[in-house]
Scaffold this motif. Sequence first.
Motif, short mmCIF file in Angstrom:
data_model
loop_
_atom_site.label_atom_id
_atom_site.label_comp_id
_atom_site.label_asym_id
_atom_site.label_seq_id
_atom_site.Cartn_x
_atom_site.Cartn_y
_atom_site.Cartn_z
N THR A 150 0.84 -1.19 0.00
CA THR A 150 0.00 0.00 0.00
C THR A 150 0.88 1.25 0.00
O THR A 150 1.89 1.29 0.69
N ASP B 219 0.84 5.63 0.27
CA ASP B 219 0.11 6.84 0.64
C ASP B 219 0.25 7.82 -0.52
O ASP B 219 1.35 8.24 -0.85
N SER C 235 -1.21 10.84 -0.64
CA SER C 235 -1.54 12.21 -0.24
C SER C 235 -0.38 13.18 -0.44
O SER C 235 -0.58 14.39 -0.47
N SER C 236 0.83 12.66 -0.59
CA SER C 236 1.99 13.50 -0.84
C SER C 236 2.98 12.73 -1.70
O SER C 236 2.84 11.53 -1.89
N SER D 221 -6.77 7.96 0.66
CA SER D 221 -5.43 8.32 0.19
C SER D 221 -4.49 7.12 0.21
O SER D 221 -3.27 7.27 0.12
N SER D 222 -5.05 5.92 0.31
CA SER D 222 -4.24 4.68 0.28
C SER D 222 -4.46 3.94 -1.03
O SER D 222 -5.60 3.64 -1.40
#
Length: 139
Positions: A46, A48, A50-51, A133-134
């Motif tokens: 997984t 992230d 989001s960034s 966001s994953s």
Amino acid sequence: MNRKDFFTQLGVGAAALLVPVCFGGLAGCSKSASSNTTPSPGIDFTLDISSGALATIGGFLVSQGVLVARVNASSFIAVSAACTHQGTTINYNASGNNFFCPNHGARFDSSGAVTQGPATTDLKKYNTSLAGSSLRVFS
């Protein structure tokens, strides 16, 4: 023990230590300097989004031997990161929504199929699943 015998024994000992490392596939003898480009047999991880690179449309990154690219706000593609020609890490071309090898110019479409040689074998495609966001990448 004379000098010649000492160096002979030293060389045999060093070779005995290095052979398992090379055959074990550790970074010391692998093609790629980064173990991050060789995919594991059962891919399931997984990220992230989001960034970092995947926060932007057209961004891509390589993780666990898989190149993951963001196509649009909710769509991602994932393929094996190593070119099937000689193992060079491929790149993502956002404007063409395809992949290319910077080493010898092989090109692959968004599903990993070869569109231009010298590669003759398609890239392996992986599944993606977005939850918030994953981003899950799996085989």
